[in-house]
Design an enzyme around this catalytic site. Sequence first.
Site, PDB file in Angstrom:
ATOM      1  N   ILE A  11       0.700  -1.315  -0.024  1.00  0.00           N
ATOM      2  CA  ILE A  11       0.110  -0.114  -0.065  1.00  0.00           C
ATOM      3  C   ILE A  11       0.852   1.120   0.143  1.00  0.00           C
ATOM      4  O   ILE A  11       0.496   2.488  -0.500  1.00  0.00           O
ATOM      5  CB  ILE A  11      -0.868   0.117   1.040  1.00  0.00           C
ATOM      6  CG1 ILE A  11      -2.285   1.079   0.852  1.00  0.00           C
ATOM      7  CG2 ILE A  11      -0.399   0.380   2.570  1.00  0.00           C
ATOM      8  CD1 ILE A  11      -3.311   0.661   1.916  1.00  0.00           C
ATOM      9  N   ASP A  34       1.293  -0.862   9.426  1.00  0.00           N
ATOM     10  CA  ASP A  34       1.563   0.380  10.270  1.00  0.00           C
ATOM     11  C   ASP A  34       3.053   0.743  10.074  1.00  0.00           C
ATOM     12  O   ASP A  34       3.403   1.956   9.897  1.00  0.00           O
ATOM     13  CB  ASP A  34       1.156   0.079  11.466  1.00  0.00           C
ATOM     14  CG  ASP A  34       1.166   1.474  12.365  1.00  0.00           C
ATOM     15  OD1 ASP A  34       1.203   2.544  11.690  1.00  0.00           O
ATOM     16  OD2 ASP A  34       0.717   1.137  13.542  1.00  0.00           O
TER      17      ASP A  34
HETATM   18  N1  AR6 Z   1       0.896  -2.997   2.207  1.00  0.00           N
HETATM   19  C1  AR6 Z   1      -0.520  -3.578   2.125  1.00  0.00           C
HETATM   20  N2  AR6 Z   1      -0.906  -4.691   3.218  1.00  0.00           N
HETATM   21  C2  AR6 Z   1      -0.095  -5.061   3.919  1.00  0.00           C
HETATM   22  C3  AR6 Z   1       1.443  -4.469   4.220  1.00  0.00           C
HETATM   23  C4  AR6 Z   1       1.788  -3.418   3.011  1.00  0.00           C
HETATM   24  N3  AR6 Z   1       2.989  -2.878   3.062  1.00  0.00           N
HETATM   25  N4  AR6 Z   1       2.127  -4.965   5.313  1.00  0.00           N
HETATM   26  C5  AR6 Z   1       1.186  -5.878   5.749  1.00  0.00           C
HETATM   27  N5  AR6 Z   1       0.089  -5.866   5.245  1.00  0.00           N
HETATM   28  P1  AR6 Z   1      -1.544  -5.675  10.245  1.00  0.00           P
HETATM   29  P2  AR6 Z   1      -4.059  -5.183  12.149  1.00  0.00           P
HETATM   30  C6  AR6 Z   1      -1.322  -6.589   5.557  1.00  0.00           C
HETATM   31  O1  AR6 Z   1      -1.005  -6.805  11.323  1.00  0.00           O
HETATM   32  O2  AR6 Z   1      -4.385  -6.692  11.921  1.00  0.00           O
HETATM   33  C7  AR6 Z   1       0.483  -3.131  13.881  1.00  0.00           C
HETATM   34  O3  AR6 Z   1       1.442  -3.609  14.572  1.00  0.00           O
HETATM   35  C8  AR6 Z   1      -0.905  -7.784   6.229  1.00  0.00           C
HETATM   36  O4  AR6 Z   1      -0.697  -8.842   5.454  1.00  0.00           O
HETATM   37  O5  AR6 Z   1      -0.841  -4.755   9.663  1.00  0.00           O
HETATM   38  O6  AR6 Z   1      -4.934  -4.289  11.850  1.00  0.00           O
HETATM   39  C9  AR6 Z   1      -0.276  -1.892  14.328  1.00  0.00           C
HETATM   40  O7  AR6 Z   1       0.677  -1.326  15.066  1.00  0.00           O
HETATM   41  C10 AR6 Z   1      -2.465  -8.101   6.724  1.00  0.00           C
HETATM   42  O8  AR6 Z   1      -3.079  -8.760   5.804  1.00  0.00           O
HETATM   43  O9  AR6 Z   1      -2.713  -4.811  10.894  1.00  0.00           O
HETATM   44  C11 AR6 Z   1      -1.187  -2.615  15.434  1.00  0.00           C
HETATM   45  O10 AR6 Z   1      -0.609  -2.819  16.502  1.00  0.00           O
HETATM   46  C12 AR6 Z   1      -3.064  -6.424   6.949  1.00  0.00           C
HETATM   47  O11 AR6 Z   1      -1.930  -5.718   6.205  1.00  0.00           O
HETATM   48  C13 AR6 Z   1      -1.697  -3.909  14.930  1.00  0.00           C
HETATM   49  O12 AR6 Z   1      -0.629  -4.435  13.935  1.00  0.00           O
HETATM   50  C14 AR6 Z   1      -3.175  -6.097   8.227  1.00  0.00           C
HETATM   51  O13 AR6 Z   1      -2.395  -6.548   9.192  1.00  0.00           O
HETATM   52  C15 AR6 Z   1      -2.678  -3.897  13.690  1.00  0.00           C
HETATM   53  O14 AR6 Z   1      -3.159  -5.072  13.567  1.00  0.00           O
END
Ligand code: AR6
Length: 173
Positions: A11, A34
């Site tokens: 993203i 994030d």
């Molecule tokens: N682009 C798009 N999607 C992504 C990317 C990227 N660069 N990187 C990961 N994903 P998560 P949550 C996907 O864990 O479950 C963090 O530590 C990933 O594969 O990022 O809402 C925050 O600070 C997954 O499908 O978010 C919070 O503490 C999706 O993004 C916590 O994690 C969401 O995974 C939030 O957890």
Amino acid sequence: MAGIEIVQGDITTQAVDAIVNAANSSLMGGGGVDGAIHRAAGPTLREECRHLRATDYPEGLPVGDAVATGAGDLPCRYVIHTVGPNRHEGQIDPRLLASCYTRALDVAQQLGVRTIAFPAVSAGAYGWKVADVARIALGTVAAHPRDGIDLVRFVPYDPTSCVAFEAAFAGLA
Ligand code: AR6
């Protein structure tokens, strides 16, 4: 009515007006998407988040809410931070997850954003099944009026997530 599309990828590289961050209530960064957004945006994003915490959100951003900052070094203009429900903490109400998408679109409309990209909020560290996230995300965005927004792009990161989003998209018809 805004177009909806699904593009597998990172993203942080999307050429859109705003990207949505799956943040946590602290707004101070973390892992997953994030972490990727904060790394790519650079220190000004962290400064803006720190300012938001010190002013509007001393207790943190509530689950299901959304707030915008600038985007630092990212190619977009805004990052819209939302906090998904954490299943590991018993936050299993789908309305909380739907609210992330609704509130992010509301904030985008207030900013005049025309193109916006969403990740699969809560589908990583927060423990929701990506198929559930995809169904709730697509259903919520499809039902939102989205006036002024030309494009909503979902950006699943991996092929499995992409299949889930495509299936949910097909299920809208
Ligand atoms: N682009 C798009 N999607 C992504 C990317 C990227 N660069 N990187 C990961 N994903 P998560 P949550 C996907 O864990 O479950 C963090 O530590 C990933 O594969 O990022 O809402 C925050 O600070 C997954 O499908 O978010 C919070 O503490 C999706 O993004 C916590 O994690 C969401 O995974 C939030 O957890």
